[in-house]
Design a protein around this motif. Structure first.
Motif, PDB file in Angstrom:
ATOM      1  N   PHE A  80     -36.582  22.659  72.927  1.00  0.00           N
ATOM      2  CA  PHE A  80     -35.421  23.544  72.821  1.00  0.00           C
ATOM      3  C   PHE A  80     -34.227  22.966  73.588  1.00  0.00           C
ATOM      4  O   PHE A  80     -33.098  22.937  73.083  1.00  0.00           O
ATOM      5  CB  PHE A  80     -35.780  24.925  73.374  1.00  0.00           C
ATOM      6  N   LYS A  81     -34.492  22.484  74.795  1.00  0.00           N
ATOM      7  CA  LYS A  81     -33.408  21.933  75.613  1.00  0.00           C
ATOM      8  C   LYS A  81     -32.857  20.653  75.001  1.00  0.00           C
ATOM      9  O   LYS A  81     -31.634  20.416  75.014  1.00  0.00           O
ATOM     10  CB  LYS A  81     -33.910  21.666  77.031  1.00  0.00           C
ATOM     11  N   LYS A  82     -33.733  19.832  74.443  1.00  0.00           N
ATOM     12  CA  LYS A  82     -33.299  18.580  73.833  1.00  0.00           C
ATOM     13  C   LYS A  82     -32.394  18.834  72.632  1.00  0.00           C
ATOM     14  O   LYS A  82     -31.409  18.128  72.414  1.00  0.00           O
ATOM     15  CB  LYS A  82     -34.520  17.763  73.405  1.00  0.00           C
ATOM     16  N   GLU A  83     -32.717  19.870  71.859  1.00  0.00           N
ATOM     17  CA  GLU A  83     -31.964  20.135  70.637  1.00  0.00           C
ATOM     18  C   GLU A  83     -30.709  20.971  70.869  1.00  0.00           C
ATOM     19  O   GLU A  83     -29.762  20.895  70.092  1.00  0.00           O
ATOM     20  CB  GLU A  83     -32.873  20.829  69.616  1.00  0.00           C
ATOM     21  N   THR A  84     -30.712  21.786  71.924  1.00  0.00           N
ATOM     22  CA  THR A  84     -29.565  22.673  72.159  1.00  0.00           C
ATOM     23  C   THR A  84     -28.766  22.309  73.404  1.00  0.00           C
ATOM     24  O   THR A  84     -27.626  22.752  73.558  1.00  0.00           O
ATOM     25  CB  THR A  84     -30.031  24.133  72.298  1.00  0.00           C
ATOM     26  N   GLY A  85     -29.391  21.529  74.289  1.00  0.00           N
ATOM     27  CA  GLY A  85     -28.724  21.192  75.545  1.00  0.00           C
ATOM     28  C   GLY A  85     -28.750  22.323  76.550  1.00  0.00           C
ATOM     29  O   GLY A  85     -28.089  22.266  77.587  1.00  0.00           O
ATOM     30  N   LYS A  86     -29.542  23.361  76.264  1.00  0.00           N
ATOM     31  CA  LYS A  86     -29.595  24.528  77.145  1.00  0.00           C
ATOM     32  C   LYS A  86     -31.032  24.821  77.557  1.00  0.00           C
ATOM     33  O   LYS A  86     -31.971  24.523  76.829  1.00  0.00           O
ATOM     34  CB  LYS A  86     -29.015  25.761  76.431  1.00  0.00           C
ATOM     35  N   ASP A  87     -31.174  25.423  78.734  1.00  0.00           N
ATOM     36  CA  ASP A  87     -32.483  25.912  79.161  1.00  0.00           C
ATOM     37  C   ASP A  87     -32.729  27.252  78.482  1.00  0.00           C
ATOM     38  O   ASP A  87     -31.806  28.042  78.305  1.00  0.00           O
ATOM     39  CB  ASP A  87     -32.523  26.089  80.681  1.00  0.00           C
ATOM     40  N   ARG A  88     -33.985  27.490  78.146  1.00  0.00           N
ATOM     41  CA  ARG A  88     -34.311  28.752  77.487  1.00  0.00           C
ATOM     42  C   ARG A  88     -34.121  29.919  78.461  1.00  0.00           C
ATOM     43  O   ARG A  88     -34.524  29.854  79.588  1.00  0.00           O
ATOM     44  CB  ARG A  88     -35.762  28.732  76.995  1.00  0.00           C
TER      45      ARG A  88
END
Length: 208
Positions: free
Chosen positions: A200-208
């Protein structure tokens, strides 16, 4: 020399016959032959006996553990339908097409009753966020009744899913399987959840 060839032929045929017998026994029963399975690279595959109808492999998914039995999820899908929760599904009238899929995935507490024409009536897997578990528990008879064959996969952070008595959501799920023993409720392992968070972080650049 001729006798030697005949003897070798008999030995070869006997070996092949024995091997085929083992394969047949393996496919028609739940007997495990690790060496044979290793040859075919199927160490995590369980075969349904012929008596159950068409033979289908069930693959073990070790990132998802049954709350009651602590065993990994056994599931194999051919054609999947992932059904959105969006209100845009209303009026689409694709329910019959969705129900043709071998596996139908739904999210959280998205309803099917009353919307069968648009979203179908079958559910194979329902992926549920830890924050949506209370919504399911508001209507447990609908989601967890004895005749329900749906597999529930619950995901969430370790603090809510821990098994030491301090996981709020996990405790809810434990009580649910006590009340509904036939409910197929699985939780993601800490390792699987960490992997999903990393993706998720790799694809969005954000922490869940």
């Amino acid at each position: 020399f001729l006798f030697s060839l005949q003897r070798k032929s008999i030995v070869a045929v006997s070996f092949i016959a024995a091997f085929l017998c083992l394969i047949i026994v393996r496919l028609t029963n739940e007997v495990t032959f690790p060496l044979i399975l290793n040859c075919f690279g199927q160490t995590s595959v369980k075969w349904i006996p012929f008596s159950n109808g068409q033979r289908q492999p069930l693959r073990a998914h070790y990132g998802y553990i049954n709350v009651k039995t602590q065993e990994p999820l056994q599931l194999d899908c051919d054609l999947c339908a992932i059904v959105s929760n969006s209100g845009q599904m209303a009026g689409q009238k694709v329910g019959a097409e969705i129900d043709k899929s071998s596996c139908i995935w739904r999210m959280n507490n998205a309803p099917t009753k009353g919307y069968e024409e648009d979203v179908g009536k079958r559910t194979t897997v329902r992926v549920v966020s830890h924050t949506s578990v209370p919504l399911l528990l508001k209507n447990p008879e609908y989601f967890f009744k004895e005749t329900n064959t749906t597999v529930y996969v619950i995901w969430g952070p370790f603090r809510n899913m821990r098994k030491d008595g301090n996981g709020i959501v996990y405790n809810m799920l434990k009580k649910t399987v006590d009340s509904y023993p036939a409910a197929k409720i699985y939780v993601t392992t800490e390792k699987r959840m960490s992997y999903c968070d990393a993706v998720f972080k790799k694809e969005t650049g954000k922490d869940r």
